[in-house]
Scaffold this active site. Structure first.
Site, PDB file in Angstrom:
ATOM      1  N   HIS A 109       0.870  -1.179   0.000  1.00 46.36           N
ATOM      2  CA  HIS A 109       0.000   0.000   0.000  1.00 46.36           C
ATOM      3  C   HIS A 109       0.905   1.226   0.000  1.00 46.36           C
ATOM      4  CE1 HIS A 109      -2.897   2.923   1.589  1.00 46.36           C
ATOM      5  NE2 HIS A 109      -3.878   2.048   1.367  1.00 46.36           N
TER       6      HIS A 109
ATOM      7  N   GLN B 263      -4.872  -4.738   7.410  1.00 45.39           N
ATOM      8  CA  GLN B 263      -5.881  -5.693   6.930  1.00 45.39           C
ATOM      9  C   GLN B 263      -5.816  -7.020   7.666  1.00 45.39           C
ATOM     10  OE1 GLN B 263      -8.154  -4.729   4.987  1.00 45.39           O
ATOM     11  NE2 GLN B 263      -7.280  -2.812   4.233  1.00 45.39           N
TER      12      GLN B 263
ATOM     13  N   ASP C  38       2.786  -3.932   8.383  1.00 47.84           N
ATOM     14  CA  ASP C  38       1.573  -3.154   8.105  1.00 47.84           C
ATOM     15  C   ASP C  38       0.410  -4.135   8.252  1.00 47.84           C
ATOM     16  OD1 ASP C  38      -0.660  -2.029   6.980  1.00 47.84           O
ATOM     17  OD2 ASP C  38       0.271  -1.516   5.062  1.00 47.84           O
TER      18      ASP C  38
ATOM     19  N   LYS D 147     -10.724   0.270  10.690  1.00 51.20           N
ATOM     20  CA  LYS D 147     -10.939  -0.956   9.912  1.00 51.20           C
ATOM     21  C   LYS D 147     -11.377  -2.110  10.806  1.00 51.20           C
ATOM     22  CE  LYS D 147      -7.357   0.248   6.541  1.00 51.20           C
ATOM     23  NZ  LYS D 147      -8.173   0.951   5.568  1.00 51.20           N
TER      24      LYS D 147
ATOM     25  N   CYS E 275      -4.792   2.215  -3.744  1.00 50.31           N
ATOM     26  CA  CYS E 275      -3.546   2.763  -3.169  1.00 50.31           C
ATOM     27  C   CYS E 275      -2.355   1.822  -3.349  1.00 50.31           C
ATOM     28  CB  CYS E 275      -3.711   3.121  -1.694  1.00 50.31           C
ATOM     29  SG  CYS E 275      -4.896   4.439  -1.409  1.00 50.31           S
TER      30      CYS E 275
END
Lengths: 395, 328
Positions: A116, A190, A187, A213, A353
């Site tokens: 991303h 998600q 990261d 999220k 992104c």
């Protein structure tokens, strides 16, 4: 390890009215009433400063922030609350590490080729300080091993791709990096909302995720850092709340997490993060992951029956809740807008992104359907039928 | 063209709400790009297409498919219709400013700027005259007031024109009040364009006029010439003004009864009306009016200055100005 999504849906005010099929959870999750209530409570009952004011409202803020920090620690299985830094979002957390890490010119940061922008641009921006970024194929451990040369000072990698839902073998990546003495930043934007993540079991050094999220308020996030690594960072965004004392010549900084939380914080959002985490804990991450896997399999099977659909990424049982696809001859934005206008289905279209990935493949973009705990098989069926109708209109 | 159509809509909405201003700016930018033969890059046209198609898809999938494919052509159609409508509106504005009614010199039909018709003061006619206007003389027409008055007011009127009839009280008041200073002349300008239509009831204005039709609306004022001829015949018997006032007050549908009431010799009157030569007087007046480029009644010439359907005050002002001018 199951739950009834229909009863879960009753907890989400935006879903109560009906007419909405929300499949854009990779971008922003919906909020249960408990989170909304917590936000309202802050603004209506104790809208004060934290960590400064000794009056009753200020003390209430401090208590709520402490409870949220404890909930975040519990969520990530961190050792201590001091390893939890509240941030506005994952992007901010990665930037915080990028600009605070003790890099020297010539250092290299390794990432994947499916990052991303939030885990690519902060490292590219360090080029002006002589720090380079090196990309290896997503999930390719051999390539990663080869890339871990002595000048590599950090591995910063996406845990689960927002593009196609594919996940790296985080444990193997961390193990490989640590053997070379290199810390790892994940990261996990998600990953944390959708499956159990244990930072101690992973032995990860930094991990960033977003509150919005995982049912939390927008403008909230968590940066986990091992105590020893947080102590080695050089705070770059400083100001009120970050120091023990200051003179006209210098300052004595507080330790983590305070030294990374400059200025007044999003106290309402932080307070709202706790009920979000508690909601996820009540349902159980394992149950959520299983629910999403079942839905994704059904969705994958449904859309593959539609002529012209091409699905990106691995098999549905390895994609989390994310399904990215293209429809032959159709503009992905048109597909997205028609699904919304005709059936009230919210999906995302474009390059999500991850422009660098699309640029190398000359692909214009994809439609992304991302699922979460409140989605149902009925919605998946509606989605597939609507997509077929859209295909007929666009054909 | 979808962008242009969007701009037309959101520009109105943006006038009242900031919510639509970014969209209006985007649409404006898109239109600018299209005007310079570049593609709209913001995706606005696609969003509008999806918004329309998506809504229709719910109930009429086939229609949605048609719309999605042909929206650009449909947008072109709407834009052209909008341009035509705007042009027509501008024409209406022009007419309203110049003639006081949307429809132009030959006033017919509904005018949005004057829905009740209250601002209209004349009945129009299209004569087809394109020569330079020539101010008319009195044409030896019947007149009131001092024969040697320095101010001469010549009225061109029509007995089927409601505005000529409404103006009569103003004219009478002027003729009475300034009889020693002003001479008032009445000349015929029948709005049926000298169309003799025996047997057709007098005064039945038609509303089927359209601006692009060039022909004179003869059917708009049936019986106008017959009434004018009758008045000319009354003049032969020296009873013009009595007959004239009765026509103006009661209308021209019962010429025979009015003749009796005006004290005319009915047999001579009937004979005069039947004589084709009686039309000559009316024709002479009408042709003078055409040469003066008249386009409606009542039209007044105050010492040669033309006033189309003036208000009482405007007529009064013109007479006063003429008096002052002649006094110098």
């Amino acid at each position: 390890m199951t739950f009834d999504p229909e009863s879960v849906r009753k907890d989400f005010p935006v879903l109560r009215a009906g007419g909405l099929v929300y499949f854009d959870n990779a971008c922003m999750a919906l909020r249960p009433a408990t989170v909304v209530d917590a936000l309202v409570a802050y603004h209506s009952e104790y809208p004060a400063c934290g960590d400064r004011s000794l009056h009753r409202l200020g003390r209430r803020v401090d208590e709520e922030v402490a409870l949220s920090r404890e909930a975040a620690r519990r969520l990530l299985h961190a050792r201590r609350c001091e390893e939890i830094v509240f941030i506005p979002n994952t992007t901010y957390g990665i930037n915080l590490v990028a600009h605070s890490f003790p890099f020297v010119p010539g250092d290299v940061v390794v990432g994947s080729d499916q990052e991303h922008n939030s885990n690519l641009l902060p490292w590219l921006a360090l080029a002006r300080h002589g720090v380079r970024h090196r990309a290896v194929p997503f999930g390719d451990l051999d390539a990663l091993r080869a890339a871990l040369t002595p000048e590599v000072k950090l591995v910063a990698m996406v845990m689960t791709s927002n593009l196609d839902g594919a996940s790296i073998d985080a444990g193997a990546v961390i193990d490989l990096a640590h053997r070379c003495g290199i810390p790892v930043l994940l990261d996990a934007a998600q990953a944390v909302p959708h499956r159990p993540v244990d930072v101690r079991a992973l032995d990860v050094d930094f991990l960033a995720c977003s509150g919005h999220k995982m049912l939390g308020p927008s403008g909230t996030g968590i940066l986990y850092g091992k105590g020893e690594w947080l102590a080695r960072l050089r705070p770059t965004l400083v100001g009120g709340g970050t120091v023990v004392d200051s003179t006209l010549e210098g300052a004595t900084y507080l330790g983590a997490p305070e030294c990374f939380e400059a200025g007044l914080q999003n106290y309402g959002g932080i307070a709202g993060l706790r009920p979000a985490i508690e909601y996820l804990e009540r349902i159980g991450h394992a149950a959520i992951a299983e629910h999403e896997r079942r839905l994704t399999q059904a969705l994958d099977a449904g859309i593959r029956r539609i002529a012209g659909v091409s699905v990106l990424g691995p098999s549905p049982d390895r994609r989390g809740g994310i399904t990215s696809f293209t429809l032959a001859g159709a503009d992905v934005h048109q597909v997205c807008m028609l699904l919304d206008q005709s059936a009230g289905i919210a999906v995302r279209s474009g390059q999500h992104c991850v422009h660098s990935w699309f640029a190398r493949r000359a692909v214009a973009g994809t439609v992304r359907a991302s699922l979460y705990l409140y989605n149902t098989l009925g919605e998946v069926q509606t989605f597939c039928e609507s997509l077929d109708s859209v295909r007929r209109v666009l054909a | 063209m979808v962008c242009l159509l969007t701009l037309l809509v959101v520009a109105v909405l943006a006038t009242f709400s900031a919510r639509y201003r970014p969209l209006a700016r985007e649409a404006f930018g898109c239109v600018l790009r299209r005007m310079t033969l570049r593609k709209c890059t913001t995706g606005l046209d696609d969003r509008v297409r999806a918004a329309i198609t998506g809504r229709v898809m719910r109930t009429h999938p086939d229609l949605a498919r048609f719309l999605h494919r042909h929206l650009e052509a449909l947008a072109w159609t709407f834009v052209l219709l909008s341009v035509a409508s705007t042009a027509h509106l501008a024409y209406g504005f022009y007419n309203f400013a110049h003639y006081g009614t949307c429809s132009g010199p030959v006033r017919r039909g509904f005018c949005v700027f004057d829905p009740t018709g209250a601002r209209s003061r004349y009945s129009g006619i299209r004569t087809g005259h394109h020569e330079p206007a020539i101010a008319p003389g009195d044409g030896d027409a019947p007149s009131l007031g001092a024969p040697d008055a320095r101010v001469v007011v010549i009225e061109f009127g029509c007995y089927t024109c409601a505005y000529t009839r409404a103006m009569q009280t103003v004219v009478d008041e002027l003729a009475t009040r300034a009889a020693d200073r002003v001479r008032v002349v009445y000349r015929h300008f029948p709005l049926d364009g000298l169309a003799v239509s025996a047997g057709v009831p007098c005064e039945s204005p038609s509303n089927d006029w359209w601006p692009w039709r060039e022909e004179a609306p003869a059917a708009a004022h049936p019986g106008a010439t017959e009434a004018a001829v009758a008045a000319a015949c009354a003049r032969v018997q020296g009873r013009f003004w009595a007959f004239h006032h009765l026509l103006m007050t009661r209308g021209c549908s019962e010429l025979g009864e009015i003749a009796v009431e005006a004290g005319l010799d009915v047999a001579a009157f009937a004979h005069c009306r039947a004589d084709p030569g009686s039309l000559d007087v009316v024709r002479r007046d009408f042709e003078d009016g055409v040469r003066a480029d008249l386009y409606g009644t009542p039209t007044f010439f105050v010492n040669g200055r033309m006033l189309v359907a003036p208000s009482a005050q405007a007529l009064e002002d013109a007479v006063r100005a003429a008096q002052e001018e002649t006094a110098r």
